[in-house]
Design a protein around this motif. Structure first.
Motif, PDB file in Angstrom:
ATOM      1  N   SER A   7       0.849  -1.194   0.000  1.00  0.00           N
ATOM      2  CA  SER A   7       0.000   0.000   0.000  1.00  0.00           C
ATOM      3  C   SER A   7       0.880   1.237   0.000  1.00  0.00           C
ATOM      4  O   SER A   7       2.062   1.168   0.342  1.00  0.00           O
ATOM      5  CB  SER A   7      -0.908   0.013   1.229  1.00  0.00           C
ATOM      6  N   ASP A  10       1.438   6.736   4.068  1.00  0.00           N
ATOM      7  CA  ASP A  10       1.167   8.144   4.340  1.00  0.00           C
ATOM      8  C   ASP A  10       2.302   8.690   5.200  1.00  0.00           C
ATOM      9  O   ASP A  10       2.430   8.308   6.367  1.00  0.00           O
ATOM     10  CB  ASP A  10      -0.168   8.284   5.068  1.00  0.00           C
ATOM     11  N   SER A  15       2.273   3.582   9.392  1.00  0.00           N
ATOM     12  CA  SER A  15       2.117   2.542  10.404  1.00  0.00           C
ATOM     13  C   SER A  15       3.326   2.582  11.326  1.00  0.00           C
ATOM     14  O   SER A  15       4.456   2.765  10.878  1.00  0.00           O
ATOM     15  CB  SER A  15       2.015   1.157   9.765  1.00  0.00           C
ATOM     16  N   ASP A  33      -1.931   4.453   9.571  1.00  0.00           N
ATOM     17  CA  ASP A  33      -2.096   4.422   8.114  1.00  0.00           C
ATOM     18  C   ASP A  33      -3.295   3.544   7.752  1.00  0.00           C
ATOM     19  O   ASP A  33      -4.404   3.844   8.168  1.00  0.00           O
ATOM     20  CB  ASP A  33      -0.806   3.973   7.446  1.00  0.00           C
ATOM     21  N   THR A  34      -3.113   2.463   7.043  1.00  0.00           N
ATOM     22  CA  THR A  34      -4.234   1.634   6.591  1.00  0.00           C
ATOM     23  C   THR A  34      -4.652   0.580   7.613  1.00  0.00           C
ATOM     24  O   THR A  34      -5.649  -0.114   7.414  1.00  0.00           O
ATOM     25  CB  THR A  34      -3.875   0.904   5.281  1.00  0.00           C
ATOM     26  N   ASP A  36      -5.899  -0.511  11.424  1.00  0.00           N
ATOM     27  CA  ASP A  36      -6.512  -0.080  12.679  1.00  0.00           C
ATOM     28  C   ASP A  36      -5.657  -0.564  13.846  1.00  0.00           C
ATOM     29  O   ASP A  36      -5.265   0.209  14.710  1.00  0.00           O
ATOM     30  CB  ASP A  36      -7.939  -0.623  12.768  1.00  0.00           C
ATOM     31  N   MET A  57      -7.940  -4.074   9.066  1.00  0.00           N
ATOM     32  CA  MET A  57      -7.823  -2.936   8.162  1.00  0.00           C
ATOM     33  C   MET A  57      -8.732  -1.793   8.640  1.00  0.00           C
ATOM     34  O   MET A  57      -9.871  -2.020   9.052  1.00  0.00           O
ATOM     35  CB  MET A  57      -8.206  -3.336   6.740  1.00  0.00           C
ATOM     36  N   GLN A  59     -10.029   0.689   6.841  1.00  0.00           N
ATOM     37  CA  GLN A  59     -11.072   1.098   5.893  1.00  0.00           C
ATOM     38  C   GLN A  59     -12.347   0.280   6.013  1.00  0.00           C
ATOM     39  O   GLN A  59     -13.432   0.829   6.073  1.00  0.00           O
ATOM     40  CB  GLN A  59     -10.547   1.030   4.463  1.00  0.00           C
TER      41      GLN A  59
END
Length: 104
Positions: A7, A10, A15, A33-34, A36, A57, A59
């Motif tokens: 991925s 950011d 992470s 980041d992606t 949780d 995740m 999202q």
């Protein structure tokens, strides 16, 4: 995490991994980041780490599991992990770099 083929990272909220070790057994957690939240457990032999991981995740709440092998590189600038991991049938590579802990 500095980079990943799994991925986009950011740079403002990558992470973050926290590693612990005792007598060659390693464990830890990660989030940001992606992801949780995630957990891992495994072993260290010299500069090689081998772990199994699970994370949720951010999202869509999907739970992802897999295995990872990392090589630890230490230099004057700190520690860098080159991590090769597999999710499903897809191989990935990520790079994690050590950051100084926050002082309180």
């Amino acid at each position: 995490m500095a980079s990943s083929t799994n991925s986009l990272v950011d740079p403002a909220s990558p992470s973050t991994f926290r590693y612990f070790e005792r007598d060659g057994v390693i464990w830890g957690e990660y989030d940001g980041d992606t992801v949780d939240f995630g957990r891992f457990v495994g072993t260290r032999d010299g500069n090689a780490l081998s772990v199994s991981f699970a994370h949720k995740m951010a999202q869509d709440g999907t739970v992802v599991t897999g295995t990872s092998g990392s090589v630890v590189h230490a230099d004057p600038e700190g520690i860098r992990l080159i991590e090769r991991f597999r999710i499903g049938d897809v191989d990935h590579v990520s790079v994690c770099v050590e950051v100084a802990p926050h002082s309180s």
